[in-house]
Structure formats: C-alpha cells, structure tokens
Design a protein around this motif. Structure first.
Motif, PDB file in Angstrom:
ATOM      1  N   MET A  92      68.352   1.686  21.077  1.00  9.76           N
ATOM      2  CA  MET A  92      66.684   1.474  20.710  1.00  9.76           C
ATOM      3  C   MET A  92      66.130   0.387  21.563  1.00  9.76           C
ATOM      4  N   ARG A  93      64.758   0.507  21.790  1.00  9.24           N
ATOM      5  CA  ARG A  93      64.057  -0.644  22.456  1.00  9.24           C
ATOM      6  C   ARG A  93      63.049  -1.126  21.327  1.00  9.24           C
ATOM      7  N   ILE A  94      63.510  -2.340  20.774  1.00 12.43           N
ATOM      8  CA  ILE A  94      62.843  -2.763  19.517  1.00 12.43           C
ATOM      9  C   ILE A  94      62.102  -3.995  20.055  1.00 12.43           C
ATOM     10  N   LEU A  95      60.545  -4.098  19.409  1.00 14.41           N
ATOM     11  CA  LEU A  95      59.831  -5.299  19.561  1.00 14.41           C
ATOM     12  C   LEU A  95      59.835  -5.984  18.473  1.00 14.41           C
ATOM     13  N   LEU A  96      60.468  -7.292  18.505  1.00 16.95           N
ATOM     14  CA  LEU A  96      60.303  -8.063  17.426  1.00 16.95           C
ATOM     15  C   LEU A  96      58.944  -9.317  17.585  1.00 16.95           C
ATOM     16  N   VAL A 126      70.015  -7.961  16.101  1.00 19.28           N
ATOM     17  CA  VAL A 126      69.543  -6.839  16.758  1.00 19.28           C
ATOM     18  C   VAL A 126      70.179  -6.303  17.961  1.00 19.28           C
ATOM     19  N   ALA A 127      70.366  -7.128  18.925  1.00 20.90           N
ATOM     20  CA  ALA A 127      71.125  -6.898  20.171  1.00 20.90           C
ATOM     21  C   ALA A 127      72.408  -6.854  20.124  1.00 20.90           C
ATOM     22  N   ALA A 128      72.902  -7.310  18.989  1.00 19.07           N
ATOM     23  CA  ALA A 128      74.431  -7.296  18.774  1.00 19.07           C
ATOM     24  C   ALA A 128      74.615  -5.633  18.287  1.00 19.07           C
ATOM     25  N   THR A 129      73.570  -5.012  17.637  1.00 22.82           N
ATOM     26  CA  THR A 129      73.985  -3.937  17.154  1.00 22.82           C
ATOM     27  C   THR A 129      73.632  -2.938  18.025  1.00 22.82           C
ATOM     28  N   HIS A 143      70.774  -2.497  20.372  1.00 15.51           N
ATOM     29  CA  HIS A 143      69.565  -2.485  20.912  1.00 15.51           C
ATOM     30  C   HIS A 143      68.944  -3.411  21.694  1.00 15.51           C
ATOM     31  N   SER A 144      68.008  -3.079  22.658  1.00 18.22           N
ATOM     32  CA  SER A 144      67.446  -4.071  23.304  1.00 18.22           C
ATOM     33  C   SER A 144      66.128  -4.578  22.668  1.00 18.22           C
ATOM     34  N   VAL A 145      65.981  -5.882  22.615  1.00 15.98           N
ATOM     35  CA  VAL A 145      65.141  -6.390  21.863  1.00 15.98           C
ATOM     36  C   VAL A 145      63.954  -7.426  22.730  1.00 15.98           C
ATOM     37  N   ASP A 146      62.714  -7.300  22.587  1.00 19.66           N
ATOM     38  CA  ASP A 146      61.653  -8.202  23.057  1.00 19.66           C
ATOM     39  C   ASP A 146      61.145  -8.749  22.036  1.00 19.66           C
ATOM     40  N   TRP A 147      61.214 -10.133  22.120  1.00 22.70           N
ATOM     41  CA  TRP A 147      60.610 -11.067  20.892  1.00 22.70           C
ATOM     42  C   TRP A 147      59.309 -11.669  21.420  1.00 22.70           C
ATOM     43  N   MET A 148      58.250 -11.390  20.594  1.00 19.38           N
ATOM     44  CA  MET A 148      56.952 -11.859  20.848  1.00 19.38           C
ATOM     45  C   MET A 148      56.842 -12.950  19.588  1.00 19.38           C
ATOM     46  N   LYS A 149      55.948 -13.922  19.873  1.00 19.11           N
ATOM     47  CA  LYS A 149      55.742 -14.729  18.759  1.00 19.11           C
ATOM     48  C   LYS A 149      54.244 -15.055  18.338  1.00 19.11           C
ATOM     49  N   ARG A 150      53.524 -14.110  19.036  1.00 15.73           N
ATOM     50  CA  ARG A 150      51.918 -14.403  18.894  1.00 15.73           C
ATOM     51  C   ARG A 150      51.411 -12.685  18.669  1.00 15.73           C
ATOM     52  N   VAL A 151      50.367 -12.481  18.305  1.00 15.70           N
ATOM     53  CA  VAL A 151      49.626 -11.175  17.946  1.00 15.70           C
ATOM     54  C   VAL A 151      49.327 -10.569  19.646  1.00 15.70           C
ATOM     55  N   ASP A 152      48.742 -11.491  20.380  1.00 19.55           N
ATOM     56  CA  ASP A 152      48.307 -11.016  21.454  1.00 19.55           C
ATOM     57  C   ASP A 152      49.448 -10.740  22.469  1.00 19.55           C
ATOM     58  N   ARG A 170      65.360   9.401  32.911  1.00 25.28           N
ATOM     59  CA  ARG A 170      66.047   8.357  33.236  1.00 25.28           C
ATOM     60  C   ARG A 170      65.340   6.757  32.652  1.00 25.28           C
ATOM     61  N   SER A 171      64.160   7.061  32.929  1.00 23.81           N
ATOM     62  CA  SER A 171      63.256   5.700  32.698  1.00 23.81           C
ATOM     63  C   SER A 171      63.327   5.353  31.186  1.00 23.81           C
ATOM     64  N   GLU A 172      63.438   6.428  30.407  1.00 24.90           N
ATOM     65  CA  GLU A 172      63.413   6.345  29.016  1.00 24.90           C
ATOM     66  C   GLU A 172      64.842   5.662  28.661  1.00 24.90           C
ATOM     67  N   LEU A 173      65.898   6.018  28.976  1.00 21.94           N
ATOM     68  CA  LEU A 173      67.181   5.404  28.948  1.00 21.94           C
ATOM     69  C   LEU A 173      67.260   4.084  29.364  1.00 21.94           C
ATOM     70  N   GLU A 174      66.517   3.814  30.437  1.00 25.84           N
ATOM     71  CA  GLU A 174      66.497   2.476  31.015  1.00 25.84           C
ATOM     72  C   GLU A 174      65.923   1.596  29.921  1.00 25.84           C
ATOM     73  N   ASN A 175      64.944   2.111  29.433  1.00 23.88           N
ATOM     74  CA  ASN A 175      64.145   1.274  28.580  1.00 23.88           C
ATOM     75  C   ASN A 175      65.019   0.993  27.430  1.00 23.88           C
ATOM     76  N   SER A 176      65.721   1.715  26.968  1.00 25.36           N
ATOM     77  CA  SER A 176      66.554   1.553  25.952  1.00 25.36           C
ATOM     78  C   SER A 176      67.422   0.492  26.282  1.00 25.36           C
ATOM     79  N   LEU A 177      68.090   0.457  27.472  1.00 28.22           N
ATOM     80  CA  LEU A 177      69.087  -0.484  27.789  1.00 28.22           C
ATOM     81  C   LEU A 177      68.626  -1.897  27.821  1.00 28.22           C
ATOM     82  N   TYR A 178      67.530  -2.010  28.513  1.00 25.42           N
ATOM     83  CA  TYR A 178      66.973  -3.489  28.886  1.00 25.42           C
ATOM     84  C   TYR A 178      65.795  -3.876  28.165  1.00 25.42           C
ATOM     85  N   GLU A 179      65.960  -5.179  27.980  1.00 20.91           N
ATOM     86  CA  GLU A 179      64.524  -5.964  27.362  1.00 20.91           C
ATOM     87  C   GLU A 179      63.817  -6.518  28.624  1.00 20.91           C
ATOM     88  N   PHE A 180      62.863  -7.189  28.228  1.00 19.93           N
ATOM     89  CA  PHE A 180      62.050  -7.769  29.255  1.00 19.93           C
ATOM     90  C   PHE A 180      63.032  -8.853  29.976  1.00 19.93           C
TER      91      PHE A 180
END
Lengths: 218, 288
Positions: free
Chosen positions: A1-5, A20-23, A25-34, A171-181
């Motif tokens: 899954m692609r997860i936003l943290l 999360v990455a070790a389990t 999933h691909s993770v994008d980590w944001m520290k601010r609301v914007d 294919r793009s959805e699967l790519e999405n699951s594989l790679y984070e930003f």
C-alpha cells in the motif's frame, strides 16, 4: 500500500516510516498540514496515518477537509491526546481508527492492515487465490503444505492486486504502491514483480489485461 | 428527633418565643393596671355605698319604721356584693344586714378602708351622733373580675400563638427565599458546571456574597481551564517523545540477527514502557 504519514516529531515519524516501509508499504512522510494536503492532492494514497497536533494546524481540520472533498481514503489518527471527547471528535470527523501515543509498532501495523482489509471489502484476513491460502494479517502464503515467501515489494504488488480481486489494477496504481516520493522508478519494475509472483504462485494466478493492467480472479 | 440546623427555623422559633414573651409582659403590665383600676372602682363603690347608707340608717334609728331591714335588703341584696352594719359610739351593732357580722372586733378609728376578716370594708361615721357604718364586700366580684380580665388577655394568646408562629415561619421563609435561590444556584455548580450565576437582583445583604461567589467561579473556571490545558499539553509533551523513543527502540529490536545489543534494546524498551506507565499515572492524577 502507499501510505501517507503525517507526523511532526522527527524521532517518532522516522520510526513509523521505517516500520511501515519494512512491512512492505511505500511511505511518504509529511510534517506539516499544507505539505500533507499537497501530497493528498497529487497521489492516490491507500491509507493516511495522521497526527493531530501539527506545527501549522490541526490534523482534524485536514481530515475534515479531506472528507469534504469526498475522499474515502482510510485515515488512522495517531495522537497523544486520549480524552474521550477528542477521540469522538476524530471519529466523527471521518477517522477510521485511533491510536494513542505511545503505541506498539506491531499494533499499528495490525490496525493498518485491518483498516485496509475493511476498505477492500473483505475484513477476513484469510483469502484464497487459486491454490494459495493467503493470510493478510501474517503475510503468510501457503500452497498446499508449502509456504511461499515473498519480498516486501512482491508482497506490496500482490496485496494491491488481492485488495481489488476481480478488478483490473492499472500499472500506474501498482507503481504507486511500490514507490514513495523521490524514489527512482524503473520503467519495467511492475512487470518484473508480476513475473516473480507468477513464478512463485503459479502462472494463472495473475491475469494480464493488455493495455489496462493486471487482475487476480476471485 | 434532631432538628435541622436551619437559620429560618431558628429565626421562626426565636421570633415566636420573643413575641410570646412580649405579649406575656404586656399582659402582665395590663393585669397590674387593671387590678389597680378594679380595686379603685370597687373601693369607690364601697365608699359611696357607706356614705349613702349611713344617713338612711340614722334616719331609721331616729324614726324607726318598718323600712329598717328593707334598706339592707334593698341595697345589699340588690347589689348582691356587699353587706353592712351600723354601730353606736360604744361599738355596739345597732343595725345589721342579714349576712353582716354580729359584732365588731374593734371600732374603726375613722373614715376609711379596712379589712374585716379577709373582706374589704369601708367605715364611715357621723361625728354628731357617734354612729358609724361599716360596708363590707360579701362577694368575690373583685377577684372574679380580675380573673376574667386576665383570662381575656391570656386566652387569645394561647389561640393566636400557633397562628403567629405559622405567620412568622411563612414570613421568614419568604424573606429567606433569595438566600434559598442563591443556595440552589451555587449547589448546581460543580466540576462540570462552572457557568456564571444568573443575574438575579439579590438583596443588599446577599449581593456581596453573590458577587464573591461569582468572582470565585470565574477564578475557578480560569484555573480549571489552565489545568486542563496543562494536562492536554503535558500529554502531548510527555507522550510524543516517549512514543518516539519506544518506536525507535522497537525498530532496533526488529533488526535481524541476534547480537549482544539485543538484550540491552529489550531492557531499554522495558524501561521506556515503565516510564510510559508512570507518565500515564502522573497525567491521570492531573486530569480534571
């Protein structure tokens, strides 16, 4: 899954991201609301881990904004506030689950998986795919008496296909699951993992829909 | 039965007792005045009877007729309240009504009141002839009149006292109703309700108390808000770094392979969990 943290604490956020990455999933980590809002605008995340106290605003406002736009992405709130009122407010704002800090990383993983299963329409952790019995909670695949071991990325692709069983996943959805930003995407990465899965689980487990994507039958 | 400690009840009781004592005092003074007036009135009756009867008696003595006894009968019986006797200069009784004493123990020294036995009497004498008359009360009209008067003063008290007490109780409750309203309003306040008191107009006696309570509620609410805010901030400030340290430790524990640091990592994780429990307890004690 692609997860936003969405988490502003460097130490905690780093640990969650790594776990999360070790389990698988691909993770994008944001520290601010914007930043989180911008990420949500551009990427179709499959789950959001959302802290409530952020430097530039409240996570609840982000959640309300998300739901107001009609997004149904599952959201798990992670917060240090444990008052019943705050929990109710979070769940009423559209959260799917609530984790109070400090929490166990394995519990967090279990909740992430449970919420994802609920959204996929099959909350049971056991799924039968062809001749294989797949336990989504433990990530254990049994073919007869033999267990099948998948790498994290193979699992990420397979899990995505299982979550949409009977439907074509592009294919793009699967790519999405594989790679984070920021990750480098190889042009044939999806094909490589599909090929490996077919080798391990059987050729007929995954069907190619030419020009559309891939499908795991029900 | 133990009476409740109530200002209204105490006020009602003491006001009733005070009213009763005031009434009793007023009645006692009235009785005293009445007794004096009655004594004067009865004495005046005796005196006038004596001066009116003496000439008639002397006339009967000097010009005897069949009317001697009828005088006594007319005056004494008609009045029914006194009798008389006429004596000469030697003290010998020469005329007496039926119920008058037969002899005089001593000759009255002059005109005036005296007691014969325990009966009030008035003696009058004619200085020229030496005859005298003593008019005595035969009835207890004086005492009865006094008793009637006292009864008329005190019996209404017995009847009116409960009514007066009830009236006082009602008046006290009515007067205390603003205090009761204020009490109810304050009683409704608590940890979950620190809203300001209503803007009811309070009596001048209560206004300072109501103002102080309102100010106290404002200060209390402010203190509790600060407390809540502190507890919420404490939760965030304490839990987040603990959560971070615990998560990082768990990540280390997930590292594959068994190496000497693994047991230390588990010790650190255990210590962090203890710290987490302690901080939860500390936060729980501060929670409003």
């Amino acid at each position: 899954m692609r997860i936003l943290l969405v988490e502003d604490d460097q130490v905690l956020g780093g640990a969650i991201r790594d776990h999360v990455a070790a389990t698988g999933h691909s993770v994008d980590w944001m520290k601010r609301v914007d930043d989180a809002e911008a990420a949500l605008d551009g990427v179709g995340y499959e789950l959001v881990l959302l802290d409530l106290n952020l430097p530039d605003g409240r996570g609840l406002d982000l959640l309300r904004h998300l739901r107001a736009r009609g997004s149904s992405v599952p959201v798990i709130i992670t917060t240090a506030q444990d008052q019943i009122g705050v929990r109710i407010e979070g769940l009423n704002a559209g959260a799917d689950d609530y984790l109070v800090k400090p929490f166990d990383l394995s519990e967090m993983s279990a909740r992430v998986a449970a919420v994802a299963r609920r959204y996929s329409g099959n909350p049971a952790p056991l799924v039968t795919v062809g001749a294989a019995q797949v336990n989504l909670a433990t990530k254990l695949i049994m073919q007869g008496e033999e267990s099948v071991t998948l790498t994290q990325r193979e699992w990420a692709v397979f899990e995505r296909l299982i979550s949409r069983r009977g439907s074509v996943v592009s294919r793009s959805e699967l790519e999405n699951s594989l790679y984070e930003f920021g990750a480098e995407i190889e042009s044939n990465a999806v094909e490589v993992y599909i090929s490996r899965l077919r080798k391990k689980l059987g050729r007929k487990t995954i069907t190619t829909q030419r020009g559309l994507g891939y499908r795991v039958d029900k | 039965m133990k009476w409740p400690y109530s200002i209204a009840l105490r006020l009602a009781i003491w006001l009733s007792v005070g009213t009763c004592l005031l009434w009793l005092g007023a009645a006692a003074i009235s009785t005293n005045v009445l007794q004096h007036e009655l004594a004067e009135s009865f004495d005046e009756g005796l005196r006038q009877s004596a001066y009116r009867l003496l000439p008639l008696a002397l006339h009967d003595l000097w010009e005897p007729s069949e009317h001697a006894l009828p005088i006594a009968a007319t005056e004494g019986a008609a009045a029914g309240s006194f009798t008389y006797l006429v004596y000469d200069s030697t003290g010998k009784v020469v005329i007496r009504a039926e119920d008058a004493p037969q002899v005089l123990s001593s000759i009255p020294s002059g005109d005036g009141f005296l007691l014969i036995g325990n009966r009030r009497a008035f003696a009058a004498s004619d200085h020229r002839s030496g005859f005298g008359i003593v008019v005595l009360e035969t009835s207890n009209y004086r005492g009865e009149a006094l008793r009637d008067a006292i009864g008329a003063l005190f019996w209404p008290l017995a009847g009116l006292l409960p009514l007066g007490a009830a009236g006082i109780w009602f008046a006290v409750r009515l007067a205390m109703s603003p205090l009761e309203r204020l009490r109810r309003e304050i009683a409704e306040r608590g940890g979950a309700n620190l809203s300001p008191l209503s803007n009811n107009k309070h009596p001048v006696e209560l206004a300072p108390i109501a103002q102080e309570v309102a100010a106290l509620l404002v200060r209390l609410k402010s203190a509790m808000d600060i407390e809540r805010e502190f507890a919420a901030n404490s939760a965030h400030e304490l839990r987040t770094p603990i959560a971070g340290a615990l998560a990082q430790t768990q990540r280390l524990a997930y590292e594959p392979g068994e190496h000497p640091a693994q047991s230390r990592i588990r010790d650190i994780e255990s210590a962090l969990r203890n710290l987490s429990h302690l901080s939860e307890k500390a936060l729980a004690t501060r929670s409003p």
